[in-house]
Design a protein around this motif. Sequence first.
Motif, mmCIF file in Angstrom:
data_model
loop_
_atom_site.group_PDB
_atom_site.id
_atom_site.type_symbol
_atom_site.label_atom_id
_atom_site.label_comp_id
_atom_site.label_asym_id
_atom_site.label_seq_id
_atom_site.Cartn_x
_atom_site.Cartn_y
_atom_site.Cartn_z
ATOM 1 N N VAL A 144 3.316 -10.269 -12.740
ATOM 2 C CA VAL A 144 2.424 -11.439 -12.811
ATOM 3 C C VAL A 144 1.106 -10.954 -13.401
ATOM 4 C CG1 VAL A 144 3.497 -12.748 -10.951
ATOM 5 C CG2 VAL A 144 1.743 -11.072 -10.379
ATOM 6 N N HIS A 145 0.427 -11.838 -14.142
ATOM 7 C CA HIS A 145 -0.798 -11.424 -14.843
ATOM 8 C C HIS A 145 -1.946 -12.382 -14.540
ATOM 9 C CE1 HIS A 145 1.456 -8.630 -17.379
ATOM 10 N NE2 HIS A 145 2.360 -9.579 -17.519
ATOM 11 N N PRO A 146 -3.155 -11.835 -14.488
ATOM 12 C CA PRO A 146 -4.326 -12.711 -14.360
ATOM 13 C C PRO A 146 -4.735 -13.260 -15.722
ATOM 14 C CG PRO A 146 -4.980 -10.409 -14.181
ATOM 15 C CD PRO A 146 -3.514 -10.416 -14.473
ATOM 16 N N THR A 147 -5.482 -14.361 -15.714
ATOM 17 C CA THR A 147 -5.969 -14.932 -16.976
ATOM 18 C C THR A 147 -6.940 -13.975 -17.639
ATOM 19 O OG1 THR A 147 -7.261 -16.264 -15.446
ATOM 20 C CG2 THR A 147 -5.859 -17.434 -17.026
ATOM 21 N N ASP A 198 -14.317 -10.280 -12.164
ATOM 22 C CA ASP A 198 -14.463 -9.640 -10.852
ATOM 23 C C ASP A 198 -13.303 -9.943 -9.918
ATOM 24 O OD1 ASP A 198 -16.655 -8.428 -11.627
ATOM 25 O OD2 ASP A 198 -18.087 -9.623 -10.452
ATOM 26 N N ILE A 199 -13.004 -11.238 -9.790
ATOM 27 C CA ILE A 199 -11.869 -11.608 -8.933
ATOM 28 C C ILE A 199 -10.782 -12.162 -9.847
ATOM 29 C CG2 ILE A 199 -11.093 -13.084 -7.049
ATOM 30 C CD1 ILE A 199 -13.871 -12.963 -5.915
ATOM 31 N N THR A 236 0.032 -16.189 -14.625
ATOM 32 C CA THR A 236 1.063 -16.030 -15.658
ATOM 33 C C THR A 236 2.218 -15.163 -15.141
ATOM 34 O OG1 THR A 236 -0.669 -16.145 -17.308
ATOM 35 C CG2 THR A 236 1.448 -15.285 -18.047
ATOM 36 N N VAL A 237 3.427 -15.563 -15.492
ATOM 37 C CA VAL A 237 4.615 -14.838 -15.025
ATOM 38 C C VAL A 237 5.382 -14.277 -16.220
ATOM 39 C CG1 VAL A 237 6.785 -15.003 -13.747
ATOM 40 C CG2 VAL A 237 4.826 -16.389 -13.045
ATOM 41 N N GLU A 238 5.709 -12.992 -16.100
ATOM 42 C CA GLU A 238 6.508 -12.324 -17.133
ATOM 43 C C GLU A 238 7.910 -12.110 -16.570
ATOM 44 O OE1 GLU A 238 4.637 -8.643 -18.376
ATOM 45 O OE2 GLU A 238 6.574 -7.877 -19.071
ATOM 46 N N ILE A 239 8.912 -12.367 -17.391
ATOM 47 C CA ILE A 239 10.281 -12.202 -16.884
ATOM 48 C C ILE A 239 11.046 -11.183 -17.716
ATOM 49 C CG2 ILE A 239 10.450 -14.456 -15.781
ATOM 50 C CD1 ILE A 239 11.759 -15.529 -18.210
ATOM 51 N N SER A 240 12.080 -10.670 -17.111
ATOM 52 C CA SER A 240 12.868 -9.613 -17.741
ATOM 53 C C SER A 240 13.661 -10.172 -18.928
ATOM 54 C CB SER A 240 13.819 -9.050 -16.684
ATOM 55 O OG SER A 240 14.607 -8.056 -17.212
ATOM 56 N N GLY A 241 13.617 -9.470 -20.033
ATOM 57 C CA GLY A 241 14.466 -9.813 -21.178
ATOM 58 C C GLY A 241 14.044 -11.039 -21.950
ATOM 59 N N SER A 242 12.809 -11.512 -21.785
ATOM 60 C CA SER A 242 12.365 -12.710 -22.513
ATOM 61 C C SER A 242 10.880 -12.581 -22.811
ATOM 62 C CB SER A 242 12.621 -13.958 -21.665
ATOM 63 O OG SER A 242 11.905 -15.058 -22.165
ATOM 64 N N GLN A 245 -2.029 0.231 -15.176
ATOM 65 C CA GLN A 245 -3.455 -0.049 -15.029
ATOM 66 C C GLN A 245 -3.705 -0.855 -13.750
ATOM 67 O OE1 GLN A 245 -5.237 -2.262 -18.251
ATOM 68 N NE2 GLN A 245 -7.237 -2.170 -17.236
ATOM 69 N N THR A 246 -4.647 -0.407 -12.940
ATOM 70 C CA THR A 246 -4.924 -1.101 -11.684
ATOM 71 C C THR A 246 -5.703 -2.382 -11.947
ATOM 72 O OG1 THR A 246 -5.027 1.009 -10.541
ATOM 73 C CG2 THR A 246 -5.982 -0.881 -9.397
ATOM 74 N N VAL A 247 -5.193 -3.480 -11.430
ATOM 75 C CA VAL A 247 -5.932 -4.750 -11.495
ATOM 76 C C VAL A 247 -6.657 -4.956 -10.167
ATOM 77 C CG1 VAL A 247 -5.723 -7.244 -11.856
ATOM 78 C CG2 VAL A 247 -4.220 -5.673 -13.112
ATOM 79 N N VAL A 248 -5.972 -4.700 -9.082
ATOM 80 C CA VAL A 248 -6.605 -4.763 -7.755
ATOM 81 C C VAL A 248 -6.139 -3.542 -6.953
ATOM 82 C CG1 VAL A 248 -6.971 -6.134 -5.672
ATOM 83 C CG2 VAL A 248 -6.382 -7.290 -7.801
ATOM 84 N N ASN A 249 -7.084 -2.781 -6.436
ATOM 85 C CA ASN A 249 -6.727 -1.612 -5.631
ATOM 86 C C ASN A 249 -6.445 -2.055 -4.195
ATOM 87 O OD1 ASN A 249 -6.398 0.930 -4.551
ATOM 88 N ND2 ASN A 249 -8.601 1.346 -4.427
#
Length: 570
Positions: free
Chosen positions: A245-248, A252-253, A258-264, A304-308
């Motif tokens: 899943v990805h942030p926009t 800061d927060i 957004t959702v990424e799926i396998s093979g698409s 890459q860390t988005v939230v620790n």
Amino acid sequence: TVYGNVGELSTTVFDFIVIGGGTAGAVVANRLTERLDFEVLVLEAGPTNDGVLDSMVPAFPVKLFNTAYDWNYTAIIPGMAGVDTRSSNYPRGHILGGCSSHNAMYYTRGSADDYNATVTGDAGWSWEYMLPYMLKNEKWSPPADMHNTSNEFDPSVHGFSGMVFTSLPGFPQPSDDMVLAVSKQLPNDFPFLLDMNSGRPLGLGWYQGTIGNGTRSSSATAYLSETFTARKNLHIVLNTKVTRVHPTSEVDIPRFNTVEISGSSTRLIATKELILSAGAIGTPQILMNSGVGDHQELQSLGIQTVVNLPSVGKNFTDQPYVIISFSVSSNNTLDNLANNATLQAEALAQWELTRTGPYVNGGPNQISWSRLPMDSSILKEFGDPSAGPNTPHIELTPQTGRIFLPNLPNRHFISTGIQIVTPASRGTVSLNMTDPLGDPVINLGFFTAGFDLPAMREGIRLAQKLFSAPIWKGYIIERFSPPENTTTDEGLDAYIRSTTFSSLHAVGTAAMSSEDADYGVVNPDLLVKSTTGLRIVDASVLPFITCGHTQAPVYAIAERASDLIKEDWK
Ligand SMILES: Cc1cc2nc3c(=O)[nH]c(=O)nc-3n(C[C@H](O)[C@H](O)[C@H](O)COP(=O)(O)OP(=O)(O)OC[C@H]3O[C@@H](n4cnc5c(N)ncnc54)[C@H](O)[C@@H]3O)c2cc1C
């Protein structure tokens, strides 16, 4: 509508995207689409449950293991002095309905103490507030054989108009009268318990299962039946594995949408919330692959860390499970059915024709729940990991037959499962260094805390006591596994270490904690800390394991979570 792949969707933007159409995910999808203005997408990695016979027949869940309906994970059981680290199958439902389509159907809510433990400081999770959600989930129904059930349960603690069928066993077992006689002959150790879902599960009573009309009732059959999938605002895509899943934007927060799926290359967008319901293994895996986890661990994987959030994948909790077996003088045991193809064909024909017969039962007909005595040296030495004085430490599941001990000789047996339901040990779910998107590394952590091994030893001794009641005289011949002469602590420990496997009740890998706690992954409203737009609703949010089987708590959590989400977006 149910789709076979994302290519069939007419849009990629929804209000809510639920990741995982399992036990919890199906509840959330159903409840959110009660609001006609919410467009909800469910992404489920597995296929449909529809028409899957081995999921429908209560006696068949083991047939689903190592099939396309199972994630077929392998887990690590840590080694100890004299016993090497070993691996064990770790089944999880890879099917609509998740583990509820593939589990053993025990319906046990845990103890009121479990809910009242003030871990999060939020009274909304207390027994008093959660009971209405348990009742909302439950549709108590008659057993398959329609026998008289008075004195077998307490109607006042059950829901009769909810969603998932529950019932008492629908076919007698040869040991019923003998097991129940134990509660009369040894009332101090095994007092009769009218209902194990009253909040105080201590004693010996009748099994309750998520079964109705002799058939498994799951989150898929109950919450995603055709009545609900016909809703225009509910979209379910099967065979679709979410990877990240990805942030926009990484402000800061971070706001995840957004959702990424396998093979698409298709990206799916939620304008209101992403809800992670991929279970206690899938959810931390998706979080870590998305950069939400322990910074140092992520760095070592090049993520890459988005939230620790160091607690992601930690605090994994499950209950160790051991079986002991005794040979018996009777030939009226479940070993007959297990070993005879003709009887099996007859039982299946009966089930198909009338939904009755031996295949309507999912487990033992009785369960016994016990606490270690107050003056137990184990409690003195290691402390009490249970949530309170009305909470058992040990579960026994006596029934005839060899249960999962296939290597016993061709004789007749009575056995019992022994589970430490309040383990102190914790394990981990971590990413596979060479293939982070492949199967994660599941370390069950069994017996790494001091309490669990001696408690299991006591569990074996307690089971031995149960089978030493006068009623078994002449029936039980000898203890076969472990052999009679295994009596010392060392001998029992060796048996435990080499035969323990999992109860398959993984929880805690994205644990709930109070807003200001320095550990934990979600706040008491189940929102992922230091993010917006991302909520977790599944077994991974449990801060510790309830003292029993885990589907009933997950259902109740999902029911309450649905209300929390609706409240936030009203
Ligand atoms: C074999 C077995 C027997 C059990 N027996 C009992 C029992 O008798 N009684 C009891 O109370 N509990 C039992 N349990 C445990 C109980 O079923 C679980 O604790 C509970 O159902 C978990 O619910 P959940 O919603 O957290 O996860 P799940 O029900 O596992 O749901 C997670 C869903 O997410 C999907 N998913 C995972 N990853 C992804 C991804 N990346 N992308 C898309 N979808 C994904 C899965 O396929 C699954 O459908 C058993 C479990 C197993 C495995």
